[in-house]
Design a protein around this motif. Structure first.
Motif, PDB file in Angstrom:
ATOM      1  N   GLN A 142       0.705  -1.208   0.142  1.00 50.47           N
ATOM      2  CA  GLN A 142       0.359  -0.248  -0.332  1.00 50.47           C
ATOM      3  C   GLN A 142       1.343   1.578   0.514  1.00 50.47           C
ATOM      4  O   GLN A 142       1.922   0.956   0.554  1.00 50.47           O
ATOM      5  CB  GLN A 142      -0.616   0.020   1.490  1.00 50.47           C
ATOM      6  CG  GLN A 142      -2.586  -0.818   1.876  1.00 50.47           C
ATOM      7  CD  GLN A 142      -2.526  -0.749   2.483  1.00 50.47           C
ATOM      8  OE1 GLN A 142      -2.843   0.152   2.939  1.00 50.47           O
ATOM      9  NE2 GLN A 142      -4.271  -1.727   2.216  1.00 50.47           N
ATOM     10  N   PRO A 143       0.414   2.322  -0.081  1.00 50.08           N
ATOM     11  CA  PRO A 143       0.826   3.495  -0.172  1.00 50.08           C
ATOM     12  C   PRO A 143       1.441   3.993   1.446  1.00 50.08           C
ATOM     13  O   PRO A 143       0.411   3.480   2.020  1.00 50.08           O
ATOM     14  CB  PRO A 143      -0.031   4.916  -0.913  1.00 50.08           C
ATOM     15  CG  PRO A 143      -0.605   4.096  -1.344  1.00 50.08           C
ATOM     16  CD  PRO A 143      -0.647   2.663  -1.292  1.00 50.08           C
ATOM     17  N   GLY A 144       2.512   4.436   1.460  1.00 48.08           N
ATOM     18  CA  GLY A 144       3.674   4.560   2.550  1.00 48.08           C
ATOM     19  C   GLY A 144       3.740   3.571   3.087  1.00 48.08           C
ATOM     20  O   GLY A 144       4.465   3.580   4.264  1.00 48.08           O
ATOM     21  N   LEU A 186       6.561   4.265   0.498  1.00 43.50           N
ATOM     22  CA  LEU A 186       6.246   3.931  -0.742  1.00 43.50           C
ATOM     23  C   LEU A 186       5.014   4.858  -1.574  1.00 43.50           C
ATOM     24  O   LEU A 186       4.025   4.985  -1.506  1.00 43.50           O
ATOM     25  CB  LEU A 186       5.734   2.759  -1.180  1.00 43.50           C
ATOM     26  CG  LEU A 186       7.612   2.175  -1.354  1.00 43.50           C
ATOM     27  CD1 LEU A 186       7.004   0.677  -0.469  1.00 43.50           C
ATOM     28  CD2 LEU A 186       8.384   2.042  -2.643  1.00 43.50           C
ATOM     29  N   LYS A 187       5.274   5.110  -3.410  1.00 44.34           N
ATOM     30  CA  LYS A 187       4.234   6.431  -3.740  1.00 44.34           C
ATOM     31  C   LYS A 187       3.721   4.825  -4.995  1.00 44.34           C
ATOM     32  O   LYS A 187       3.989   4.280  -5.520  1.00 44.34           O
ATOM     33  CB  LYS A 187       4.732   7.717  -3.729  1.00 44.34           C
ATOM     34  CG  LYS A 187       5.468   8.523  -3.299  1.00 44.34           C
ATOM     35  CD  LYS A 187       6.332   9.581  -3.677  1.00 44.34           C
ATOM     36  CE  LYS A 187       6.303  10.099  -2.964  1.00 44.34           C
ATOM     37  NZ  LYS A 187       7.213  11.595  -3.003  1.00 44.34           N
ATOM     38  N   ARG A 188       2.161   5.358  -5.122  1.00 44.13           N
ATOM     39  CA  ARG A 188       2.528   4.985  -6.578  1.00 44.13           C
ATOM     40  C   ARG A 188       2.784   4.389  -8.031  1.00 44.13           C
ATOM     41  O   ARG A 188       3.476   4.077  -8.275  1.00 44.13           O
ATOM     42  CB  ARG A 188       0.801   5.006  -6.927  1.00 44.13           C
ATOM     43  CG  ARG A 188      -0.470   5.081  -6.718  1.00 44.13           C
ATOM     44  CD  ARG A 188      -1.692   5.233  -5.913  1.00 44.13           C
ATOM     45  NE  ARG A 188      -2.358   4.706  -5.378  1.00 44.13           N
ATOM     46  CZ  ARG A 188      -2.941   5.819  -4.011  1.00 44.13           C
ATOM     47  NH1 ARG A 188      -2.582   6.569  -4.168  1.00 44.13           N
ATOM     48  NH2 ARG A 188      -4.494   5.020  -3.549  1.00 44.13           N
ATOM     49  N   GLY A 204      14.874  -9.056 -12.972  1.00 40.41           N
ATOM     50  CA  GLY A 204      13.836  -7.952 -12.498  1.00 40.41           C
ATOM     51  C   GLY A 204      12.642  -8.434 -11.578  1.00 40.41           C
ATOM     52  O   GLY A 204      12.618 -10.088 -11.335  1.00 40.41           O
ATOM     53  N   THR A 205      12.056  -7.960 -10.785  1.00 38.82           N
ATOM     54  CA  THR A 205      11.739  -8.538  -9.467  1.00 38.82           C
ATOM     55  C   THR A 205      10.231  -7.290  -9.538  1.00 38.82           C
ATOM     56  O   THR A 205      10.369  -6.208  -9.701  1.00 38.82           O
ATOM     57  CB  THR A 205      12.060  -8.423  -7.895  1.00 38.82           C
ATOM     58  OG1 THR A 205      10.637  -9.061  -7.331  1.00 38.82           O
ATOM     59  CG2 THR A 205      12.055  -6.947  -7.451  1.00 38.82           C
ATOM     60  N   GLN A 206       8.613  -7.643  -9.613  1.00 41.98           N
ATOM     61  CA  GLN A 206       8.131  -6.476 -10.100  1.00 41.98           C
ATOM     62  C   GLN A 206       7.826  -5.813  -8.088  1.00 41.98           C
ATOM     63  O   GLN A 206       7.258  -6.642  -7.186  1.00 41.98           O
ATOM     64  CB  GLN A 206       6.656  -6.906 -10.429  1.00 41.98           C
ATOM     65  CG  GLN A 206       5.049  -6.260 -10.584  1.00 41.98           C
ATOM     66  CD  GLN A 206       5.061  -5.340 -11.603  1.00 41.98           C
ATOM     67  OE1 GLN A 206       5.598  -5.489 -12.539  1.00 41.98           O
ATOM     68  NE2 GLN A 206       5.093  -4.190 -10.596  1.00 41.98           N
ATOM     69  N   VAL A 207       7.399  -4.662  -8.243  1.00 43.48           N
ATOM     70  CA  VAL A 207       6.889  -4.240  -7.375  1.00 43.48           C
ATOM     71  C   VAL A 207       5.376  -2.804  -8.014  1.00 43.48           C
ATOM     72  O   VAL A 207       5.595  -2.579  -8.185  1.00 43.48           O
ATOM     73  CB  VAL A 207       7.813  -2.708  -6.795  1.00 43.48           C
ATOM     74  CG1 VAL A 207       7.718  -1.429  -5.557  1.00 43.48           C
ATOM     75  CG2 VAL A 207       9.293  -3.627  -6.289  1.00 43.48           C
TER      76      VAL A 207
END
Length: 121
Positions: free
Chosen positions: A13-15, A86-88, A114-117
């Motif tokens: 989640q954001p933040g 973290l931000k969108r 690569g790794t997806q965030v």
């Protein structure tokens, strides 16, 4: 076989926070500067951060300064990217790359898969 493997991505989640790892196999990272890059859908790949082979020098993109921290543990042959607040717009595929230079460079010799965030509520 020389290989870099990223891990630690996911949905947050954001933040929130995530810690990415970049582990090397087939070679030692001691003499390599390591960079983290990311690519968002429809956008070009961009540099996020890098760390010198000794760990004494680090660089960050303006967009992540104060939120991301790069570090390395040469004994574990691993480089980390701690991502906080973290931000969108941090969403993307994150890659690590190694260059056979002591300092951060413009070109890199080895890349991970690569790794997806994904940052979303």
């Amino acid at each position: 076989q020389l290989q870099l493997v990223e891990s630690g991505g996911g949905l947050v989640q954001p933040g929130g926070s995530l810690r990415l790892s970049c582990a090397a196999s087939g070679f030692t990272l001691d003499y390599y500067a390591i960079g983290w890059f990311r690519q968002a859908p429809g956008k070009e790949r961009e540099g996020v951060s890098c760390i010198s082979s000794s760990g004494g020098n680090t660089h960050y993109a303006d967009s992540v300064k104060g939120r991301f921290t790069i570090s390395r543990d040469n004994a574990k042959n691993t480089v980390y990217l701690q991502m906080n607040s973290l931000k969108r717009e941090d969403t993307g595929v994150y890659y690590c790359a190694a260059t056979a230079e002591a300092m951060c460079a413009n070109s890199y010799d080895y890349w991970g898969q690569g790794t997806q965030v994904t940052v979303s509520s």
